[in-house]
Motif scaffolding. Structure first.
Motif, mmCIF file in Angstrom:
data_model
loop_
_atom_site.group_PDB
_atom_site.id
_atom_site.type_symbol
_atom_site.label_atom_id
_atom_site.label_comp_id
_atom_site.label_asym_id
_atom_site.label_seq_id
_atom_site.Cartn_x
_atom_site.Cartn_y
_atom_site.Cartn_z
ATOM 1 N N THR A 73 0.852 -1.208 0.000
ATOM 2 C CA THR A 73 0.000 0.000 0.000
ATOM 3 C C THR A 73 0.882 1.251 0.000
ATOM 4 N N ASP A 74 2.123 1.081 -0.454
ATOM 5 C CA ASP A 74 3.067 2.217 -0.415
ATOM 6 C C ASP A 74 2.593 3.415 -1.231
ATOM 7 N N LEU A 75 1.924 3.160 -2.354
ATOM 8 C CA LEU A 75 1.475 4.285 -3.189
ATOM 9 C C LEU A 75 0.315 5.035 -2.521
ATOM 10 N N HIS A 76 -0.505 4.290 -1.768
ATOM 11 C CA HIS A 76 -1.569 4.943 -0.993
ATOM 12 C C HIS A 76 -0.917 5.866 0.050
ATOM 13 N N VAL A 77 0.072 5.330 0.766
ATOM 14 C CA VAL A 77 0.740 6.091 1.849
ATOM 15 C C VAL A 77 1.444 7.310 1.270
ATOM 16 N N GLN A 78 2.165 7.108 0.158
ATOM 17 C CA GLN A 78 2.877 8.241 -0.472
ATOM 18 C C GLN A 78 1.898 9.343 -0.891
ATOM 19 N N GLY A 79 0.785 8.906 -1.480
ATOM 20 C CA GLY A 79 -0.176 9.898 -1.994
ATOM 21 C C GLY A 79 -0.841 10.672 -0.874
ATOM 22 N N LEU A 80 -1.254 9.969 0.177
ATOM 23 C CA LEU A 80 -1.931 10.651 1.292
ATOM 24 C C LEU A 80 -0.936 11.543 2.047
ATOM 25 N N SER A 81 0.313 11.110 2.131
ATOM 26 C CA SER A 81 1.341 11.928 2.804
ATOM 27 C C SER A 81 1.593 13.212 2.008
ATOM 28 N N ALA A 82 1.512 13.095 0.685
ATOM 29 C CA ALA A 82 1.705 14.288 -0.165
ATOM 30 C C ALA A 82 0.621 15.336 0.128
ATOM 31 N N LEU A 83 -0.518 14.868 0.639
ATOM 32 C CA LEU A 83 -1.623 15.785 0.980
ATOM 33 C C LEU A 83 -1.528 16.230 2.442
ATOM 34 N N SER A 84 -0.312 16.060 3.020
ATOM 35 C CA SER A 84 -0.010 16.499 4.395
ATOM 36 C C SER A 84 -0.570 15.592 5.481
ATOM 37 N N ALA A 85 -0.969 14.386 5.131
ATOM 38 C CA ALA A 85 -1.329 13.428 6.200
ATOM 39 C C ALA A 85 -0.028 12.887 6.799
ATOM 40 N N GLU A 86 -0.032 12.689 8.136
ATOM 41 C CA GLU A 86 1.128 12.042 8.774
ATOM 42 C C GLU A 86 0.754 10.574 8.991
ATOM 43 N N ILE A 87 1.532 9.699 8.368
ATOM 44 C CA ILE A 87 1.184 8.274 8.445
ATOM 45 C C ILE A 87 2.342 7.499 9.057
ATOM 46 N N SER A 88 2.057 6.842 10.197
ATOM 47 C CA SER A 88 3.104 5.980 10.785
ATOM 48 C C SER A 88 2.621 4.538 10.711
ATOM 49 N N GLN A 89 3.577 3.638 10.488
ATOM 50 C CA GLN A 89 3.237 2.222 10.371
ATOM 51 C C GLN A 89 3.819 1.507 11.592
ATOM 52 N N GLN A 90 2.929 0.995 12.453
ATOM 53 C CA GLN A 90 3.396 0.288 13.659
ATOM 54 C C GLN A 90 2.782 -1.108 13.702
ATOM 55 N N GLN A 91 3.636 -2.113 13.778
ATOM 56 C CA GLN A 91 3.193 -3.531 13.813
ATOM 57 C C GLN A 91 2.059 -3.793 12.819
ATOM 58 N N GLY A 92 2.282 -3.337 11.562
ATOM 59 C CA GLY A 92 1.282 -3.657 10.538
ATOM 60 C C GLY A 92 0.090 -2.741 10.561
ATOM 61 N N ARG A 93 0.024 -1.840 11.617
ATOM 62 C CA ARG A 93 -1.119 -0.914 11.634
ATOM 63 C C ARG A 93 -0.712 0.388 10.969
ATOM 64 N N LEU A 94 -1.657 1.023 10.301
ATOM 65 C CA LEU A 94 -1.432 2.315 9.642
ATOM 66 C C LEU A 94 -2.139 3.377 10.479
ATOM 67 N N LEU A 95 -1.353 4.270 11.111
ATOM 68 C CA LEU A 95 -1.972 5.339 11.902
ATOM 69 C C LEU A 95 -1.867 6.624 11.092
ATOM 70 N N CYS A 96 -3.014 7.164 10.660
ATOM 71 C CA CYS A 96 -3.017 8.347 9.783
ATOM 72 C C CYS A 96 -3.607 9.535 10.535
ATOM 73 N N ARG A 97 -2.925 10.669 10.446
ATOM 74 C CA ARG A 97 -3.403 11.889 11.097
ATOM 75 C C ARG A 97 -3.315 13.030 10.076
ATOM 76 N N ALA A 98 -4.290 13.963 10.132
ATOM 77 C CA ALA A 98 -4.162 15.149 9.264
ATOM 78 C C ALA A 98 -4.936 16.287 9.911
ATOM 79 N N GLY A 99 -4.203 17.307 10.382
ATOM 80 C CA GLY A 99 -4.863 18.507 10.922
ATOM 81 C C GLY A 99 -5.717 19.094 9.803
ATOM 82 N N GLN A 100 -5.058 19.421 8.732
ATOM 83 C CA GLN A 100 -5.761 19.939 7.548
ATOM 84 C C GLN A 100 -5.093 19.319 6.324
ATOM 85 N N LEU A 101 -5.826 18.611 5.534
ATOM 86 C CA LEU A 101 -5.272 18.078 4.288
ATOM 87 C C LEU A 101 -5.053 19.248 3.335
#
Ligand code: EPZ
Length: 436
Positions: free
Chosen positions: A123-151
């Motif tokens: 799902t690297d392209l999903h993560v790259q794309g959402l991060s480009a929109l200023s989402a902060e995405i951390s991957q911990q033990q297979g979980r994807l934690l996504c945060r975005a104050g303002q996209l």
């Protein structure tokens, strides 16, 4: 586990209308999570993937009501932004919730999705794309934690035209501040349907279906009543079933342009095909001939989702065929099962060489993924004698009432439960449940 019992060798003929497209309704259902209000899908197909998506939406706090094909998602009460692993692992499309949840609540907690075992499917392209929109995405033990104050809108270049990543980024961009441009976007017709749905809700998206999609973010979205496009993969599967059995089919509900590459291959194999505005008529020869070389690739190329069904066609066509899948690296599992029916298929990396045999013979085979299962059904319809296809839960994910549709074309097919009783298909409570 249910199985299909099929007595092959009969030419199929008749008319069929396709259902709404699985790969259009799933991202559209995910998008309803970001629309506070009652969205109605008029022609929702009866598929286990749809049921699973509704279970996720319900878990998030949406109210789901279903009356036959009419499905309503009331997302006003959405209060969760985290999806349990068990729900995520049931299908690939669970990952489509990342964009909508980031849009709606500024955060999303998911894990790597499930789906057919047809390759690594990162799902690297999903993560790259959402991060480009200023989402902060951390991957911990297979979980994807996504945060975005303002996209924030951005230019996103996809190194590969991923369908799911294009859809996820598109849905997140709808709520981002400013404009987003997705370059090297996937061009599949289902992405155009997602654009049409979101624009009907008030979004401003242009260019879906081309490699550059522009989204003007920040628009308020309101719920609508929507009719999803027809399923080109389901339609292509039925056309191939008619072709494999030397039969004929009038297929309604899809535009021939959506399957132009596949129709060209079927013509090369000897089928006579007439095209209407929203229908296709196919008349097969008594025996198909090899199409030569075919490569499955992103749209408008030959669809990877019809690559396994094509293997079944080539297995008893005249001549040798070379089928390559340039999209998924491990999508030939059904070849081993087809060999139990007498097929002569040699798989080397992403290519299968198929030497046509005069006739396949019935056997007991096991579905290992959705489209591979459909391929086994096609082979069973063409084979002489009886075939039992086991593990058909894979097939239920993408074909609602497959047996009923084939029976209307004259197929002798029965769905049976593990203890041998005839059953009615995708479990009744799954599809007629009033409130999931
Ligand atoms: C969608 O899957 C469809 N699923 C698939 O249909 C279809 O086969 C596929 O698109 C291609 O058309 C749904 O829409 C629910 P991709 P998706 O991202 O989005 C690689 C069916 O049978 N990739 O275009 O997962 C990936 O590994 C299903 O109905 C990355 O490397 O497809 C694959 O090799 C099966 N990184 C290629 O791209 C990523 O972040 C295509 O994947 C994403 C994908």
């Amino acid at each position: 586990m249910d199985s299909y019992h099929i007595w092959g060798g009969k030419p199929l003929s008749g008319e069929l209308a396709v259902s709404a497209a699985k790969n259009a309704v799933l991202p559209i259902l995910a998008a309803t999570a970001m629309i506070p209000g009652e969205t109605i899908i008029e022609n929702c197909p009866e598929l286990s993937d749809v049921h699973n998506m509704c279970e996720i939406l319900s878990h998030l706090g949406c109210r789901i009501t279903r009356e036959g094909a009419l499905l309503q998602v009331d997302a006003k009460g959405l209060f969760r932004c985290s999806i349990p692993e068990a729900m995520m692992k049931r299908m690939r499309s669970s990952v489509f919730l990342a964009g909508p949840l980031l849009s709606r609540c500024g955060r999303a907690e998911l894990c790597a999705p499930g789906g057919c075992a047809i390759g690594s499917r990162p799902t690297d392209l999903h993560v790259q794309g959402l991060s480009a929109l200023s989402a902060e995405i951390s991957q911990q033990q297979g979980r994807l934690l996504c945060r975005a104050g303002q996209l924030l809108g951005a230019e996103v270049f996809l190194s590969y035209p991923s369908v799911g990543a294009t859809e996820n980024i598109l849905m997140a961009a709808v709520s981002a501040k400013g404009e987003t441009v997705i370059r090297n976007a996937a061009r599949e017709p289902e992405i155009v349907d997602l654009q049409n749905f979101l624009n009907a809700c008030g979004a401003d998206i242009r260019g879906a279906g081309t490699e550059e999609i522009r989204i003007k973010g920040g628009r308020r979205l309101s719920p609508v009543r929507y009719r999803v496009m027809g399923d080109r993969i389901e339609g292509g599967t039925y056309l191939m079933a008619a072709a494999a059995t030397g039969g004929s089919l009038r297929l309604r509900g899809i535009s021939p342009q959506w399957i132009a590459a596949e129709l060209s291959v079927l013509r090369r194999m000897g089928c006579r095909i007439e095209e209407g505005a929203q229908e296709v008529f196919l008349q097969a020869p008594s025996r198909l001939r090899s199409p030569g070389e075919v490569t499955a690739q992103p749209w408008p190329g030959f669809a990877t989702d019809l690559q396994s069904p094509l293997l079944s066609l080539c297995a008893s066509a005249e001549g040798t065929s070379t089928i390559t899948d340039a999209v998924f690296e491990r999508r030939f599992q059904c070849a081993r099962q087809l060999a139990l029916m007498g097929a002569d298929i040699e798989v080397l990396d992403r290519t299968a060489v198929v030497r046509g045999v005069p006739m396949l013979r019935g056997s007991r085979v096991c579905a290992q993924d959705l489209r591979g299962g459909a391929a086994l059904m096609i082979a069973a319809l063409a084979a002489e004698g009886k075939t039992i296809v086991e593990n058909i839960c894979h097939i239920d994910r993408g074909y609602g009432k497959f047996d009923i549709a084939l029976q209307t074309l004259g197929a002798h097919i029965e769905r049976r439960s593990a203890d041998g009783r005839k059953t009615a298909g995708v479990s009744e409570e799954q599809t007629t449940k009033k409130e999931a």
